[in-house]
Design an enzyme around this catalytic site. Structure first.
Site, PDB file in Angstrom:
ATOM      1  N   GLY A  20      59.774  76.847  -8.212  1.00 19.32           N
ATOM      2  CA  GLY A  20      58.942  75.130  -8.543  1.00 19.32           C
ATOM      3  C   GLY A  20      58.974  74.133  -7.909  1.00 19.32           C
ATOM      4  O   GLY A  20      58.180  72.634  -8.606  1.00 19.32           O
ATOM      5  N   ILE A  96      51.728  89.778 -12.048  1.00 23.99           N
ATOM      6  CA  ILE A  96      50.516  89.640 -11.883  1.00 23.99           C
ATOM      7  C   ILE A  96      49.227  89.218 -12.882  1.00 23.99           C
ATOM      8  O   ILE A  96      49.324  90.185 -13.677  1.00 23.99           O
ATOM      9  CB  ILE A  96      50.518  91.354 -10.804  1.00 23.99           C
ATOM     10  N   LEU A  97      48.188  88.742 -12.786  1.00 23.27           N
ATOM     11  CA  LEU A  97      47.590  88.904 -13.610  1.00 23.27           C
ATOM     12  C   LEU A  97      46.698  89.859 -13.758  1.00 23.27           C
ATOM     13  O   LEU A  97      46.277  90.267 -12.718  1.00 23.27           O
ATOM     14  CB  LEU A  97      46.495  87.331 -13.532  1.00 23.27           C
ATOM     15  N   HIS A 113      50.206  81.833  -0.843  1.00 24.61           N
ATOM     16  CA  HIS A 113      50.954  82.776  -0.506  1.00 24.61           C
ATOM     17  C   HIS A 113      51.983  82.515   1.009  1.00 24.61           C
ATOM     18  O   HIS A 113      51.006  81.483   1.619  1.00 24.61           O
ATOM     19  CB  HIS A 113      50.610  83.756  -0.608  1.00 24.61           C
ATOM     20  N   GLU A 178      53.814  74.413   2.824  1.00 23.62           N
ATOM     21  CA  GLU A 178      52.705  74.711   1.246  1.00 23.62           C
ATOM     22  C   GLU A 178      52.666  73.700   0.339  1.00 23.62           C
ATOM     23  O   GLU A 178      52.014  73.216   0.114  1.00 23.62           O
ATOM     24  CB  GLU A 178      53.828  75.781   0.677  1.00 23.62           C
TER      25      GLU A 178
END
Ligand code: GRF
Length: 193
Positions: A20, A96-97, A113, A178
């Site tokens: 997180g 995965i949605l 990503h 990121e």
């Protein structure tokens, strides 16, 4: 600026499964934001260390059991609706949605990503990048579609791979970028909604 009838903040749900660190940077970045409210954290993993950031930043959290994916997605959709979520940001979410979920949510979903998409979609990115002896890598924020890591690219940060980089150094260096790229991209994306 987003013009939402009856309220003026864009509600964001961040989905996590593990550490997180991206959630931390997003929550910290928008903690006092006038236009953006990080209002929900969803995790498929009750032991995700990242859930501690939900507590730290006083964000509502929901852990969803993914044993039966269709049930999990139903619960998530209901939770998103109840919390009036306008945008989902996936941040290390390891599920995965489904196409059905994306269609039913109707609103945008972003993901970060750790590669220069469209190169190196999927898991074990840094290992594959190093094995392929790439000269550059980086991170990408993109729209989530039913096809894994393949939606429209919104932003990207490119970095040079050092000769002595290994999995850990590369992962660490890219994660740092990121943490800067994702909040910056969210801010711009929301402003254009
Ligand atoms: C990040 O590298 C992100 O790009 C990928 O999963 C990792 C999550 O890291 N999708 P964290 O849980 O945010 O620390």
């Amino acid at each position: 600026m987003v013009k939402l009838i009856g309220r003026n903040k864009t509600n964001i749900a961040v989905f996590i499964s593990g550490v997180g660190s991206n959630l931390k940077s997003i929550a910290n970045h928008f903690d006092k934001d006038k236009n953006i409210n990080i209002s929900l954290v969803i995790s498929n993993n009750s032991k995700a260390p990242g859930l501690l950031y939900a507590k730290k930043y006083k964000i509502k959290k929901k852990v969803v059991n993914y044993r039966i994916k269709s049930n999990a997605e139903k619960i998530i959709l209901k939770t998103l609706k109840n919390n009036k979520i306008d945008l989902i940001c996936l941040a290390g979410f390891m599920k995965i949605l489904s196409k059905n979920f994306i269609k039913k949510f109707k609103k945008p979903i972003l993901n970060i990503h750790p590669s220069l998409l469209p190169k190196f979609k999927g898991l074990n990115t840094h290992k594959r990048v190093l094995k392929a002896k790439e000269k550059f890598s980086g991170c990408t924020v993109h729209i989530v579609t039913p096809s894994l890591d393949s939606g429209k690219i919104i932003s990207q940060k490119k970095i040079k791979i050092n000769k002595n980089d290994n999995f850990f150094t590369l992962q660490k260096r890219i994660l740092k970028f990121e943490h800067a790229l994702y909040p910056k991209t969210i801010k711009k994306f929301v402003a254009n909604l």
